[in-house]
Design a protein around this motif. Structure first.
Motif, PDB file in Angstrom:
ATOM      1  N   TYR A   4       1.922   5.872  -9.165  1.00 12.93           N
ATOM      2  CA  TYR A   4       0.891   6.898  -9.311  1.00 12.93           C
ATOM      3  C   TYR A   4       1.251   7.882 -10.404  1.00 12.93           C
ATOM      4  CZ  TYR A   4      -0.745   5.362  -4.713  1.00 12.93           C
ATOM      5  OH  TYR A   4      -1.212   4.619  -3.662  1.00 12.93           O
ATOM      6  N   THR A  20       3.317   0.088  -5.564  1.00 17.49           N
ATOM      7  CA  THR A  20       2.366   1.014  -6.173  1.00 17.49           C
ATOM      8  C   THR A  20       3.069   2.014  -7.083  1.00 17.49           C
ATOM      9  OG1 THR A  20       2.512   2.509  -4.278  1.00 17.49           O
ATOM     10  CG2 THR A  20       0.747   0.862  -4.236  1.00 17.49           C
ATOM     11  N   THR A  39      -4.780   7.109  -3.046  1.00 21.90           N
ATOM     12  CA  THR A  39      -4.113   5.918  -2.528  1.00 21.90           C
ATOM     13  C   THR A  39      -4.791   4.679  -3.105  1.00 21.90           C
ATOM     14  OG1 THR A  39      -3.566   7.029  -0.451  1.00 21.90           O
ATOM     15  CG2 THR A  39      -3.443   4.631  -0.485  1.00 21.90           C
ATOM     16  N   LYS A  76      -0.398  12.121  -7.032  1.00 18.99           N
ATOM     17  CA  LYS A  76       0.490  11.735  -5.933  1.00 18.99           C
ATOM     18  C   LYS A  76       0.213  12.579  -4.691  1.00 18.99           C
ATOM     19  CE  LYS A  76       4.436   9.851  -8.486  1.00 18.99           C
ATOM     20  NZ  LYS A  76       5.831  10.077  -8.939  1.00 18.99           N
ATOM     21  N   LEU A 109      -9.537   2.657  -4.708  1.00 11.70           N
ATOM     22  CA  LEU A 109      -8.848   3.912  -4.966  1.00 11.70           C
ATOM     23  C   LEU A 109      -9.445   4.959  -4.031  1.00 11.70           C
ATOM     24  CD1 LEU A 109      -6.668   5.264  -6.751  1.00 11.70           C
ATOM     25  CD2 LEU A 109      -8.541   6.078  -8.201  1.00 11.70           C
ATOM     26  N   ALA A 167      -3.286   5.065 -11.204  1.00  5.97           N
ATOM     27  CA  ALA A 167      -2.549   4.360 -10.157  1.00  5.97           C
ATOM     28  C   ALA A 167      -2.571   2.873 -10.462  1.00  5.97           C
ATOM     29  CB  ALA A 167      -3.162   4.616  -8.781  1.00  5.97           C
TER      30      ALA A 167
END
Length: 122
Positions: free
Chosen positions: A59, A57, A68, A64, A80, A49
């Motif tokens: 990913y 952002t 986050t 995904k 993270l 990410a």
């Protein structure tokens, strides 16, 4: 490229959660992209990410909806949040940057931090 210190890894059961932190030094943190990477045994390091200074952002498809990435520019820290962890998420996790999107995706950095081990196992 800043000096970085990763933390927050550990052993967690499948389906569990962990939150990793990356503290970065350097005056360019607020104006560039930071990335989280991982390297599993016998595999190449991969970008998990990334987040820009403007909070855009990106990913990897494999994370995904489960991971986050976020950042606190006042603290020069990137996070993270990892939810619904799977055994295949087991790896050493690294962060790096700040840099451009191009360099973050190339991951061709001269130095890396010590990383933090994440192990997902029952």
């Amino acid at each position: 490229q800043a000096q970085v210190v990763e933390s927050g890894g550990g052993l967690v059961q499948p389906g569990g959660s962990l939150r990793l932190s990356c503290a970065a030094s350097g005056s360019t943190f607020n104006i560039n992209v930071m990335g989280w990477y991982r390297q599993a045994p016998g595999k190449q390091r991969e970008l998990v990410a990334a987040i820009s200074s403007g909070f855009s952002t990106d990913y990897a498809d494999s994370v995904k909806g489960r991971f986050t990435i976020s950042r606190d520019n006042a603290k020069n820290t990137v996070y993270l949040q990892m939810n619904s962890l799977k055994p295949e998420d087991t790896a050493v996790y690294y962060c790096n940057g700040p840099s451009s999107w191009y360099e973050i995706r190339r991951a061709d950095f001269g130095s890396w931090g010590q990383g933090t081990q994440v192990t997902v196992s029952s």
